[in-house]
Design a protein around this motif. Structure first.
Motif, PDB file in Angstrom:
ATOM      1  N   VAL A 103      55.723  41.670  37.460  1.00 46.77           N
ATOM      2  CA  VAL A 103      55.226  43.018  37.756  1.00 46.77           C
ATOM      3  C   VAL A 103      53.701  42.958  37.788  1.00 46.77           C
ATOM      4  O   VAL A 103      53.048  42.827  36.751  1.00 46.77           O
ATOM      5  CB  VAL A 103      55.704  44.043  36.701  1.00 46.77           C
ATOM      6  CG1 VAL A 103      55.261  45.453  37.100  1.00 46.77           C
ATOM      7  CG2 VAL A 103      57.213  43.985  36.535  1.00 46.77           C
ATOM      8  N   GLU A 104      53.143  43.023  38.983  1.00 48.38           N
ATOM      9  CA  GLU A 104      51.685  42.937  39.159  1.00 48.38           C
ATOM     10  C   GLU A 104      51.090  44.337  39.265  1.00 48.38           C
ATOM     11  O   GLU A 104      51.629  45.190  39.962  1.00 48.38           O
ATOM     12  CB  GLU A 104      51.339  42.166  40.443  1.00 48.38           C
ATOM     13  CG  GLU A 104      51.804  40.734  40.452  1.00 48.38           C
ATOM     14  CD  GLU A 104      51.490  40.052  41.786  1.00 48.38           C
ATOM     15  OE1 GLU A 104      50.785  40.660  42.628  1.00 48.38           O
ATOM     16  OE2 GLU A 104      51.962  38.920  41.989  1.00 48.38           O
ATOM     17  N   ARG A 105      49.984  44.544  38.578  1.00 52.78           N
ATOM     18  CA  ARG A 105      49.269  45.816  38.698  1.00 52.78           C
ATOM     19  C   ARG A 105      47.780  45.542  38.814  1.00 52.78           C
ATOM     20  O   ARG A 105      47.211  44.780  38.019  1.00 52.78           O
ATOM     21  CB  ARG A 105      49.531  46.726  37.478  1.00 52.78           C
ATOM     22  CG  ARG A 105      50.885  47.430  37.509  1.00 52.78           C
ATOM     23  CD  ARG A 105      50.980  48.430  38.665  1.00 52.78           C
ATOM     24  NE  ARG A 105      52.279  49.058  38.801  1.00 52.78           N
ATOM     25  CZ  ARG A 105      53.300  48.571  39.515  1.00 52.78           C
ATOM     26  NH1 ARG A 105      53.172  47.414  40.134  1.00 52.78           N
ATOM     27  NH2 ARG A 105      54.431  49.236  39.618  1.00 52.78           N
ATOM     28  N   VAL A 106      47.151  46.157  39.820  1.00 58.72           N
ATOM     29  CA  VAL A 106      45.694  46.096  39.956  1.00 58.72           C
ATOM     30  C   VAL A 106      45.109  47.095  38.963  1.00 58.72           C
ATOM     31  O   VAL A 106      45.433  48.280  38.995  1.00 58.72           O
ATOM     32  CB  VAL A 106      45.257  46.471  41.393  1.00 58.72           C
ATOM     33  CG1 VAL A 106      43.730  46.530  41.490  1.00 58.72           C
ATOM     34  CG2 VAL A 106      45.810  45.469  42.402  1.00 58.72           C
ATOM     35  N   GLY A 107      44.258  46.605  38.062  1.00 54.97           N
ATOM     36  CA  GLY A 107      43.676  47.474  37.019  1.00 54.97           C
ATOM     37  C   GLY A 107      42.494  48.274  37.536  1.00 54.97           C
ATOM     38  O   GLY A 107      41.399  48.201  36.965  1.00 54.97           O
ATOM     39  N   GLU A 108      42.736  49.022  38.591  1.00 54.14           N
ATOM     40  CA  GLU A 108      41.643  49.777  39.221  1.00 54.14           C
ATOM     41  C   GLU A 108      40.983  50.744  38.229  1.00 54.14           C
ATOM     42  O   GLU A 108      41.669  51.501  37.541  1.00 54.14           O
ATOM     43  CB  GLU A 108      42.205  50.570  40.413  1.00 54.14           C
ATOM     44  CG  GLU A 108      41.135  51.087  41.341  1.00 54.14           C
ATOM     45  CD  GLU A 108      41.717  51.696  42.613  1.00 54.14           C
ATOM     46  OE1 GLU A 108      41.051  52.574  43.168  1.00 54.14           O
ATOM     47  OE2 GLU A 108      42.822  51.300  43.017  1.00 54.14           O
ATOM     48  N   GLY A 109      39.670  50.673  38.137  1.00 58.76           N
ATOM     49  CA  GLY A 109      38.919  51.585  37.276  1.00 58.76           C
ATOM     50  C   GLY A 109      38.628  51.053  35.881  1.00 58.76           C
ATOM     51  O   GLY A 109      37.742  51.562  35.200  1.00 58.76           O
ATOM     52  N   ILE A 110      39.354  50.012  35.446  1.00 56.22           N
ATOM     53  CA  ILE A 110      39.192  49.516  34.074  1.00 56.22           C
ATOM     54  C   ILE A 110      37.820  48.867  33.880  1.00 56.22           C
ATOM     55  O   ILE A 110      37.108  49.163  32.916  1.00 56.22           O
ATOM     56  CB  ILE A 110      40.316  48.522  33.707  1.00 56.22           C
ATOM     57  CG1 ILE A 110      41.656  49.253  33.617  1.00 56.22           C
ATOM     58  CG2 ILE A 110      40.007  47.828  32.378  1.00 56.22           C
ATOM     59  CD1 ILE A 110      42.843  48.341  33.356  1.00 56.22           C
ATOM     60  N   VAL A 111      37.462  47.966  34.794  1.00 58.36           N
ATOM     61  CA  VAL A 111      36.170  47.273  34.681  1.00 58.36           C
ATOM     62  C   VAL A 111      35.026  48.286  34.673  1.00 58.36           C
ATOM     63  O   VAL A 111      34.095  48.191  33.861  1.00 58.36           O
ATOM     64  CB  VAL A 111      35.986  46.254  35.822  1.00 58.36           C
ATOM     65  CG1 VAL A 111      34.544  45.731  35.872  1.00 58.36           C
ATOM     66  CG2 VAL A 111      36.951  45.083  35.653  1.00 58.36           C
ATOM     67  N   GLU A 112      35.113  49.274  35.568  1.00 60.96           N
ATOM     68  CA  GLU A 112      34.045  50.276  35.649  1.00 60.96           C
ATOM     69  C   GLU A 112      33.885  51.036  34.331  1.00 60.96           C
ATOM     70  O   GLU A 112      32.761  51.285  33.892  1.00 60.96           O
ATOM     71  CB  GLU A 112      34.339  51.283  36.786  1.00 60.96           C
ATOM     72  CG  GLU A 112      34.223  50.692  38.177  1.00 60.96           C
ATOM     73  CD  GLU A 112      35.524  50.099  38.704  1.00 60.96           C
ATOM     74  OE1 GLU A 112      35.684  50.045  39.929  1.00 60.96           O
ATOM     75  OE2 GLU A 112      36.376  49.672  37.893  1.00 60.96           O
ATOM     76  N   LEU A 113      35.006  51.379  33.691  1.00 60.57           N
ATOM     77  CA  LEU A 113      34.932  52.094  32.406  1.00 60.57           C
ATOM     78  C   LEU A 113      34.310  51.216  31.319  1.00 60.57           C
ATOM     79  O   LEU A 113      33.471  51.681  30.538  1.00 60.57           O
ATOM     80  CB  LEU A 113      36.329  52.552  31.972  1.00 60.57           C
ATOM     81  CG  LEU A 113      36.932  53.734  32.737  1.00 60.57           C
ATOM     82  CD1 LEU A 113      38.371  53.982  32.301  1.00 60.57           C
ATOM     83  CD2 LEU A 113      36.110  55.003  32.529  1.00 60.57           C
ATOM     84  N   ILE A 114      34.690  49.937  31.276  1.00 55.99           N
ATOM     85  CA  ILE A 114      34.118  49.032  30.272  1.00 55.99           C
ATOM     86  C   ILE A 114      32.631  48.835  30.522  1.00 55.99           C
ATOM     87  O   ILE A 114      31.816  48.839  29.585  1.00 55.99           O
ATOM     88  CB  ILE A 114      34.864  47.676  30.270  1.00 55.99           C
ATOM     89  CG1 ILE A 114      36.303  47.868  29.768  1.00 55.99           C
ATOM     90  CG2 ILE A 114      34.143  46.655  29.374  1.00 55.99           C
ATOM     91  CD1 ILE A 114      37.191  46.640  29.885  1.00 55.99           C
TER      92      ILE A 114
END
Length: 259
Positions: free
Chosen positions: A139-150
């Motif tokens: 199950v692949e998920r692109v973690g869109e937005g995570i890097v920007e928040l960190i």
């Protein structure tokens, strides 16, 4: 040569999770860490742009005398490391999602991968996944937005929890027993992920493996520094130094560098 620093670069502050593993294993080594936060995340950028940014970071680290370079970014590794190795004599250590151990260890025949778009769509990831995970559910998920928040210091925000809930739910429904973290920013999410995932799910990141490989390559090239007792660890960012300093628990101070 042995006293020259190890160079480490990432698209931002996330690769400090790799630096911490390297520093733990190789406490005598001098290091220079480069966070290209102004261009984070690399994931949505095309291959050509990622290669050019990786060359820019490499050139800067080489200008500071680095004896080995760790590409502490999954996206940069999967898209650019072949070009870097072909272009420079300096040894390079790359990082890619640890799909192999997850696929070999799973008991439920289902694993989750949380990574950036640039990593999941890369040829290198596709090849590794095809070799080791063709007979299991991935199950692949692109973690869109995570890097920007960190990158903006919102690691513990409600928005982060909301995003993770969206990405983890399909994995939980698929009964995964391993979650592979495919971005060096993501180990900072582990306390939150443990709260949100079933207890039996094992979280895998590549930090310790990268540190071991770094040591092995330094040894192979006769570059291990066994002399320095008080190593110099320098951290540079073209973003906000306070955010990187906070991730380093204020044990080291990051400096702004325009690059």
């Amino acid at each position: 040569m042995n006293k020259q620093p190890i160079g480490i670069f990432d698209s931002g502050v996330g690769g400090t999770s790799i630096w911490q593993e390297i520093h733990k294993l190789l406490p005598n080594e001098n290091t220079i860490y480069l966070a290209d936060s102004a261009n984070a995340p690399y994931g949505p950028k095309g291959k050509d742009a990622i290669v050019q940014l990786s060359i820019k970071n490499t050139e800067l680290l080489l200008s500071k005398g680095c004896k080995l370079i760790v590409v502490a970014c999954n996206t940069a590794t999967t898209n650019a490391i072949k070009v870097l190795r072909d272009s420079y004599k300096t040894p390079f250590i790359g990082i890619e999602p640890a799909i192999k151990p997850a696929a070999l260890q799973t008991k439920t025949n289902a694993v989750g991968i949380l990574a950036t778009k640039g990593t999941l769509s890369s040829e290198l990831f596709s090849k590794t996944s095809g070799l080791f995970a063709s007979n299991i559910t991935v199950v692949e998920r692109v973690g869109e937005g995570i890097v920007e928040l960190i990158e903006k210091g919102a690691l513990h925000s409600k928005e982060m929890r909301h995003l993770l809930n969206i990405y983890l739910q399909p994995m939980i429904e698929a009964n995964i027993d391993h979650l592979v973290l495919g971005c060096t920013h993501y180990p900072y999410l582990i306390p939150l992920l443990k709260e949100m995932l079933p207890e039996h799910v094992k979280i895998i990141d590549s930090g310790a493996a990268v540190a071991k490989q770094t040591k092995a390559i330094l040894k192979q090239h006769g570059l291990l520094n066994i002399v320095t007792l008080m190593p110099e660890n320098l951290f540079y960012t073209n973003g906000d130094p306070a955010i990187m300093t906070s991730l380093l628990n204020a044990t080291h101070t990051a400096e702004y560098l325009d690059f």
